[in-house]
Design a protein around this motif. Structure first.
Motif, PDB file in Angstrom:
ATOM      1  N   ALA A   1      51.411  27.716  -1.559  1.00  0.00           N
ATOM      2  CA  ALA A   1      52.650  27.322  -2.171  1.00  0.00           C
ATOM      3  C   ALA A   1      53.837  28.021  -1.384  1.00  0.00           C
ATOM      4  O   ALA A   1      54.871  27.482  -1.469  1.00  0.00           O
TER       5      ALA A   1
ATOM      6  N   CYS B   1      51.473  11.493  -7.451  1.00  0.00           N
ATOM      7  CA  CYS B   1      52.228  12.645  -7.452  1.00  0.00           C
ATOM      8  C   CYS B   1      53.619  12.507  -6.914  1.00  0.00           C
ATOM      9  O   CYS B   1      53.949  12.737  -5.531  1.00  0.00           O
TER      10      CYS B   1
ATOM     11  N   GLN C   1      56.634  21.205  -1.031  1.00  0.00           N
ATOM     12  CA  GLN C   1      55.271  21.764  -1.284  1.00  0.00           C
ATOM     13  C   GLN C   1      54.312  20.632  -1.622  1.00  0.00           C
ATOM     14  O   GLN C   1      54.736  19.668  -2.623  1.00  0.00           O
ATOM     15  N   HIS C   2      52.964  20.817  -1.003  1.00  0.00           N
ATOM     16  CA  HIS C   2      52.298  19.439  -1.365  1.00  0.00           C
ATOM     17  C   HIS C   2      50.863  20.027  -1.266  1.00  0.00           C
ATOM     18  O   HIS C   2      50.496  21.088  -0.325  1.00  0.00           O
TER      19      HIS C   2
ATOM     20  N   GLU D   1      55.599  15.080  -4.832  1.00  0.00           N
ATOM     21  CA  GLU D   1      55.080  15.672  -3.565  1.00  0.00           C
ATOM     22  C   GLU D   1      55.229  14.682  -2.346  1.00  0.00           C
ATOM     23  O   GLU D   1      56.635  14.300  -2.145  1.00  0.00           O
TER      24      GLU D   1
ATOM     25  N   THR E   1      48.162  13.736  -3.496  1.00  0.00           N
ATOM     26  CA  THR E   1      49.522  14.509  -2.921  1.00  0.00           C
ATOM     27  C   THR E   1      50.304  13.086  -2.094  1.00  0.00           C
ATOM     28  O   THR E   1      51.504  13.389  -2.210  1.00  0.00           O
TER      29      THR E   1
ATOM     30  N   GLY F   1      43.964  23.849  -6.083  1.00  0.00           N
ATOM     31  CA  GLY F   1      43.984  23.899  -7.578  1.00  0.00           C
ATOM     32  C   GLY F   1      45.089  23.076  -8.367  1.00  0.00           C
ATOM     33  O   GLY F   1      44.955  23.291  -9.694  1.00  0.00           O
ATOM     34  N   THR F   2      45.958  22.337  -7.601  1.00  0.00           N
ATOM     35  CA  THR F   2      46.631  21.565  -8.360  1.00  0.00           C
ATOM     36  C   THR F   2      46.295  20.109  -8.331  1.00  0.00           C
ATOM     37  O   THR F   2      45.181  19.712  -7.325  1.00  0.00           O
ATOM     38  N   LYS F   3      46.572  19.118  -9.081  1.00  0.00           N
ATOM     39  CA  LYS F   3      46.323  17.687  -9.103  1.00  0.00           C
ATOM     40  C   LYS F   3      46.425  17.056  -7.331  1.00  0.00           C
ATOM     41  O   LYS F   3      45.567  16.257  -7.091  1.00  0.00           O
TER      42      LYS F   3
ATOM     43  N   GLU G   1      43.372  17.116  -5.292  1.00  0.00           N
ATOM     44  CA  GLU G   1      42.283  16.471  -5.309  1.00  0.00           C
ATOM     45  C   GLU G   1      42.334  15.130  -4.667  1.00  0.00           C
ATOM     46  O   GLU G   1      43.502  14.609  -4.297  1.00  0.00           O
TER      47      GLU G   1
END
Ligand code: VGL
Length: 211
Positions: free
Chosen positions: A56, A21, A83-84, A24, A16, A88-90, A93
């Motif tokens: 979120a 990203c 949002q960042h 983000e 993020t 569950g989102t990339k 990770e």
């Protein structure tokens, strides 16, 4: 006598905060620090990971990046951000080259509550009333020196390092070779703030290993 130990802390080294990203909070070169974090960890007895883990629908979320950094009337969510780091989102990770989460000795997930947006990893709240257990765990491991790297130098690295120094009373070294910042001006004042409380700043693995 107990052996004083060293901890390495990887602060929010997540996609993020990298150009991977762009929607983000991309920190220039944020995706490049994995090898330097791994190198600093070779000097440590224990390794800690911290991760932003935000819902979120957090109260501080704005859709338009132009609306970021606006003050909010909340003690524990002081500014607006896009949002960042939503689990569950990339963006949630960790960046390339880092070990799996389960390989770390201790992990802190930060900002899970929708109305809390802490920067430091030692407390769930900006007011620093509710411990995440990090300081207590480091003490339980006989850690006396902490090496800190990660993202971003001017927000979560700075705040985590200052909490470790002031609330944990550790010897704290921030390894700038393993950090990247959002903005040159705020990085410069973050460095001044860290130096003012007695944190050591180094800019290479060589300097780190000479301490
Ligand atoms: C961070 C800004 C907003 C950080 C997190 O990890 O440094 N910065 N949220």
């Amino acid at each position: 006598m107990k052996q004083a130990k060293i901890a390495a802390i990887d602060v929010d080294a997540q996609r993020t905060f990298t150009p991977l990203c762009p929607d983000e909070l991309p920190v220039p070169e944020g995706d490049t620090i994995g090898p330097a974090l791994n190198e600093q960890a070779t000097l440590a007895d224990v390794r800690v990971l911290t991760k932003d883990a935000h819902p979120a629908n957090a109260i501080w979320v704005v859709d338009d990046p132009a609306d970021m950094l606006q003050p909010l009337p909340h003690k524990n969510a002081d500014l607006t951000w896009v949002q960042h780091a939503v689990p569950g989102t990339k963006g949630f990770e960790t960046i390339d080259a880092l070990p799996a989460v389960t390989e770390y000795h201790y992990v802190v997930w930060k900002g899970i509550e929708p109305d809390l947006h802490p920067y430091g990893a030692c407390f769930h709240d900006i007011e620093e009333k509710l411990s995440t257990g990090l300081i207590e765990w480091l003490h339980s491991q006989d850690v006396e020196t902490v090496i800190v790297g990660g993202l971003a130098t001017d927000y979560c690295v700075k705040t985590t390092a200052i909490q470790l120094k002031k609330r944990g009373r550790f010897d704290v070294v921030v390894n700038l070779a393993a950090c990247r910042g959002i903005n040159a001006k705020t990085v410069s004042s973050a460095c001044d703030e860290m130096l003012a409380v007695g944190i050591k700043l180094v800019d290479s693995q060589l300097a780190l290993s000479c301490l």
